[in-house]
Design a protein around this motif. Structure first.
Motif, PDB file in Angstrom:
ATOM      1  N   ALA A  37     -15.900 -24.836 -23.018  1.00 42.47           N
ATOM      2  CA  ALA A  37     -15.683 -26.153 -23.624  1.00 42.47           C
ATOM      3  C   ALA A  37     -16.842 -26.523 -24.541  1.00 42.47           C
ATOM      4  O   ALA A  37     -16.635 -27.064 -25.634  1.00 42.47           O
ATOM      5  CB  ALA A  37     -15.505 -27.204 -22.536  1.00 42.47           C
ATOM      6  N   ARG A  38     -18.053 -26.210 -24.124  1.00 45.67           N
ATOM      7  CA  ARG A  38     -19.239 -26.471 -24.969  1.00 45.67           C
ATOM      8  C   ARG A  38     -19.152 -25.673 -26.281  1.00 45.67           C
ATOM      9  O   ARG A  38     -19.482 -26.180 -27.350  1.00 45.67           O
ATOM     10  CB  ARG A  38     -20.510 -26.091 -24.221  1.00 45.67           C
ATOM     11  N   ASN A  39     -18.697 -24.430 -26.187  1.00 46.64           N
ATOM     12  CA  ASN A  39     -18.510 -23.609 -27.393  1.00 46.64           C
ATOM     13  C   ASN A  39     -17.444 -24.217 -28.298  1.00 46.64           C
ATOM     14  O   ASN A  39     -17.543 -24.156 -29.528  1.00 46.64           O
ATOM     15  CB  ASN A  39     -18.146 -22.177 -27.030  1.00 46.64           C
ATOM     16  N   GLY A  40     -16.405 -24.793 -27.693  1.00 45.44           N
ATOM     17  CA  GLY A  40     -15.361 -25.470 -28.462  1.00 45.44           C
ATOM     18  C   GLY A  40     -15.921 -26.653 -29.239  1.00 45.44           C
ATOM     19  O   GLY A  40     -15.577 -26.870 -30.400  1.00 45.44           O
ATOM     20  N   ILE A  41     -16.799 -27.423 -28.601  1.00 45.57           N
ATOM     21  CA  ILE A  41     -17.446 -28.555 -29.276  1.00 45.57           C
ATOM     22  C   ILE A  41     -18.270 -28.047 -30.453  1.00 45.57           C
ATOM     23  O   ILE A  41     -18.212 -28.601 -31.554  1.00 45.57           O
ATOM     24  CB  ILE A  41     -18.299 -29.356 -28.282  1.00 45.57           C
ATOM     25  N   ASP A  42     -19.029 -26.975 -30.227  1.00 42.86           N
ATOM     26  CA  ASP A  42     -19.829 -26.397 -31.318  1.00 42.86           C
ATOM     27  C   ASP A  42     -18.939 -25.935 -32.470  1.00 42.86           C
ATOM     28  O   ASP A  42     -19.283 -26.103 -33.641  1.00 42.86           O
ATOM     29  CB  ASP A  42     -20.676 -25.226 -30.812  1.00 42.86           C
ATOM     30  N   SER A  43     -17.781 -25.372 -32.137  1.00 41.49           N
ATOM     31  CA  SER A  43     -16.845 -24.904 -33.154  1.00 41.49           C
ATOM     32  C   SER A  43     -16.282 -26.080 -33.955  1.00 41.49           C
ATOM     33  O   SER A  43     -16.115 -25.980 -35.175  1.00 41.49           O
ATOM     34  CB  SER A  43     -15.720 -24.093 -32.510  1.00 41.49           C
ATOM     35  N   ILE A  44     -15.996 -27.193 -33.287  1.00 41.60           N
ATOM     36  CA  ILE A  44     -15.541 -28.399 -33.995  1.00 41.60           C
ATOM     37  C   ILE A  44     -16.610 -28.824 -34.994  1.00 41.60           C
ATOM     38  O   ILE A  44     -16.322 -29.073 -36.167  1.00 41.60           O
ATOM     39  CB  ILE A  44     -15.269 -29.557 -33.011  1.00 41.60           C
TER      40      ILE A  44
END
Length: 109
Positions: A37-44
């Motif tokens: 989920a943290r990686n998803g935030i970074d991707s956003i």
């Protein structure tokens, strides 16, 4: 602000991007772990400035919504439904404005 949280049964991790007024402007898919989920935030944060990464859609009920996609084409966030195309475009602009410098409120810690 990004809000990171777990599902009620603690099986998946999710996040929402919220505007300053607290309204959810983008929601994630479910992730198996917190780091995903943290990686998803970074991707956003990485992809939100590129207009070509936004997939604009019209639902069967005539409402408008959008997905934000990563470089690999995977959906990393989905919007709410909007009554008008202009509302959807305002939502996209809100993501572009709010996401890059948004703090993360991690409710899973």
């Amino acid at each position: 602000m990004f809000e990171l949280f777990q599902s009620e049964n603690n099986q998946k991790y999710y996040f929402n991007l919220k505007a300053k007024n607290g309204q959810v402007i983008l929601s994630s898919q479910g992730y198996a772990d917190r780091n995903g989920a943290r990686n998803g935030i970074d991707s956003i944060k990485t992809n939100c400035g590129d207009d070509s990464k936004y997939e604009r859609k019209t639902a069967s009920n005539g409402k408008f919504h959008f997905n934000l996609k990563a470089a690999n084409g995977q959906i990393i966030g989905s919007s709410q439904m909007y009554a008008s195309e202009a509302g959807m475009e305002n939502g996209i602009e809100s993501v572009k404005t709010n996401a890059p410098d948004a703090d993360v409120n991690d409710a899973t810690e």
